[in-house]
Enzyme design. Sequence first.
Site, mmCIF file in Angstrom:
data_model
loop_
_atom_site.group_PDB
_atom_site.id
_atom_site.type_symbol
_atom_site.label_atom_id
_atom_site.label_comp_id
_atom_site.label_asym_id
_atom_site.label_seq_id
_atom_site.Cartn_x
_atom_site.Cartn_y
_atom_site.Cartn_z
ATOM 1 N N GLU A 1 -4.172 -9.371 3.539
ATOM 2 C CA GLU A 1 -5.037 -9.051 4.691
ATOM 3 C C GLU A 1 -6.236 -9.979 4.821
ATOM 4 O O GLU A 1 -6.677 -10.306 5.915
ATOM 5 C CB GLU A 1 -5.522 -7.600 4.605
ATOM 6 C CG GLU A 1 -4.459 -6.557 4.944
ATOM 7 C CD GLU A 1 -3.513 -6.246 3.800
ATOM 8 O OE1 GLU A 1 -3.579 -6.919 2.731
ATOM 9 O OE2 GLU A 1 -2.691 -5.327 3.960
ATOM 10 N N GLU B 1 0.842 -1.215 0.000
ATOM 11 C CA GLU B 1 0.000 0.000 0.000
ATOM 12 C C GLU B 1 0.868 1.253 0.000
ATOM 13 O O GLU B 1 0.550 2.248 -0.643
ATOM 14 C CB GLU B 1 -0.942 -0.017 1.211
ATOM 15 C CG GLU B 1 -1.986 -1.122 1.114
ATOM 16 C CD GLU B 1 -2.973 -1.095 2.268
ATOM 17 O OE1 GLU B 1 -2.548 -1.427 3.394
ATOM 18 O OE2 GLU B 1 -4.136 -0.736 2.050
#
Length: 703
Positions: free
Chosen positions: A128, A108
């Site tokens: 995730e 990210e």
Amino acid sequence: MSMSKLSFEADGAIAVIRFDSPPVNSLGHEMRRALVDGIERANGEPGIEAIVLIGSGAGFSGGADIREFGTPKAAAPPDLLAVLREIESSPKPVIAAIGGVCMGGGLEMALACHYRVGTPGARIALPEVKLGLLPGAGGTQRLPRLLGVEPALNMIVSGATVASEKLRDSPLFDAFGDDLLETALSFARRVVAERRGPKRVRDLAIAMPNAEAYLQFARNTVKAVAGPYPAPLACVDAVAAATLLPFDEGLKRERELFIRLMLSPESAALRHVFQAERAASHIHDVPGDLPARPIRKVGVIGAGTMGGGITMSFINAGLPVVLLEMKQEALDRGLAAIRRNYQGALRKGTLNEATLAQRLALITPTLDDGLLRDVDLVIEAVFESMDVKRQVFEKLDAVVRPGAILASNTSALNLDTIANFTRRPQDVIGLHFFSPANVMRLLEVVRGAKTGKDVLATVMRLAKAIGKVAVVSGVCDGFIGNRMLARYGAAAHDLIMAGALPQQVDAALQEFGMAMGPFRVGDLAGLDIGWASRKRRAAEFPDRDFSNVADVLCEAGRFGQKTGAGWYRYESGSRQPIPDPQVGAIIEEYRRRKGVVAREVGAREIVERCIYALINEGARIVEDGTAQRASDIDLVYLNGYGFPAYRGGPMFYADQTGLGDIVRALRRIAAVPGADSAFWTPAPLLTRLAQQGKTFNEPKGSA
Ligand SMILES: NC(=O)c1ccc[n+]([C@@H]2O[C@H](COP(=O)([O-])OP(=O)(O)OC[C@H]3O[C@@H](n4cnc5c(N)ncnc54)[C@H](O)[C@@H]3O)[C@@H](O)[C@H]2O)c1
């Protein structure tokens, strides 16, 4: 300025910010502060015209710092979103140099940079979802803008790792080269020379004509495979927001979805399991840096059900195995079974003939125990009888070189007795594999009174090398798993006596999430094993009652699947259990004989009794030190007994349910006339924790 987690250097007009936070440059609080400082500093220095972010050691960054999970540090400012805003809004172009691990928050961060360069061998992922979450720092908004909706959604929903080589020609990378720093620097110089300035992923438009239809299709597909987990669908929703909403609104939606998942019991359970697996390898009185004994060659004794599976576990990891049997036929049979077990993988194409041949060549089949002379570890999986174990261990003591580890796969015999058959009890340990041993991840490591610490350290490391989840258990009847299972089985039997049918009990527990109900498991394993052991125990303790409805089934020749009938009946060649009215009649007759009047038993009562029986025994196992920690028990049940992962294991489930409620329920059951009140009375540890408002697994960071 807190810069200890990274270094700052200028190479001409290029600032090189290098992360230095082993092992994986995770984005803990200090690192986040240092990053913001570094970006500010680069922007403040007049000579600097571009910034390169680069990792060290294992790679770019592995993302969030799991040690901070659930602690105030996780959200302490600057949080990851703030760091990424700082990077993205930098007036000087920021280039991510991606090598090694680049996962989760690490990826990210790279997506918030203005450019990305890569190198072969990098591992890119947004994992995730595997913790029941979604990427919560813009990953679901930026990756679709860069890669396209479909490839991005695939990565986000699966959490799969993608090799950088596969992405080298994708828009993820602006440049790609073998020397990462060199590639990054020359790319940065070009950006400066061409005055390209920052290029922000957030400004990219998503052009997808059939977005709505595709997203609907994705929702249906994901729903079909997500099972009880909410995260995969939330991933689709977040990517849908990226597709349909302006960037900032999409980011807000992602945040809402992320927080909802963070609060979900499913994610809490998965994160608990993640931490539990890390905790399990730590043994409280064994230093983590204690040197392990080298294990280069393994001996396995007995080529039966377990010996064969154990052999496969080692050769799959490239370790040579001397496989010893008593008779040639048994050896041939064992080797044939091993070959047969690989057929599935060959058919599926997950294994090819050449690799299989290499693996099988690692086995030295023999009838000569002299070949065990130079093995570093030997595991016996011979018949479950103390006399046979005695013969085997006396032999091992005489034959195997000093310093080798001598292990027993016994399920129920006393390991300390076995260890004392040798003159080296410090080298003896229990390695309790589960059937099928090449498939099941659980390994109970049974620590004898005299087992050496370096022996423990060695087998814990070895377990990891062969892909097992190892949990240390003390010596007791049944160790952790089967000791609890006995209580669970007794609770299930009580329910049958009270008025339930096997299919009702199984259905309720399967609805709860157990892979298979206890009566189906019984039919699979064979009812004759328990029957024989009850007969043995009855002879041993003549004044105790070991009788069981299953005795009547066995007397009628119903041993389970292998005889086509047990608690259920089976059509020939099928493993599908079919409820059998004859069993109902046998149970009814048995109740009558015992003077029991059947009553209505509901699904809720079934789950409560069976699962709370596990929890209550689990509490005793923690309290008497058989298990080192409650989370170890959870791992045993998740990896060896089909407990549903989304409930985090029996002890974590107890925490989620509330220990006070469990204590009250146990007291209620204990008070029922005829109940085994010694067992159902809440364990002292359970009562104490409930009184103190505590849990078995103390949340991290609360201490
Ligand atoms: N079957 C299970 O589910 C399971 C699970 C965990 C542990 N265990 C334990 O593993 C051990 C083996 O169980 P199993 O189910 O594989 O039994 P099995 O009967 O399938 O295999 C035992 C094998 O050992 C061989 N053997 C016996 N004595 C020997 C000796 N002195 N030297 C060499 N070989 C010898 C036999 O020929 C036989 O092939 C037992 O202690 C059992 O309690 C079994």
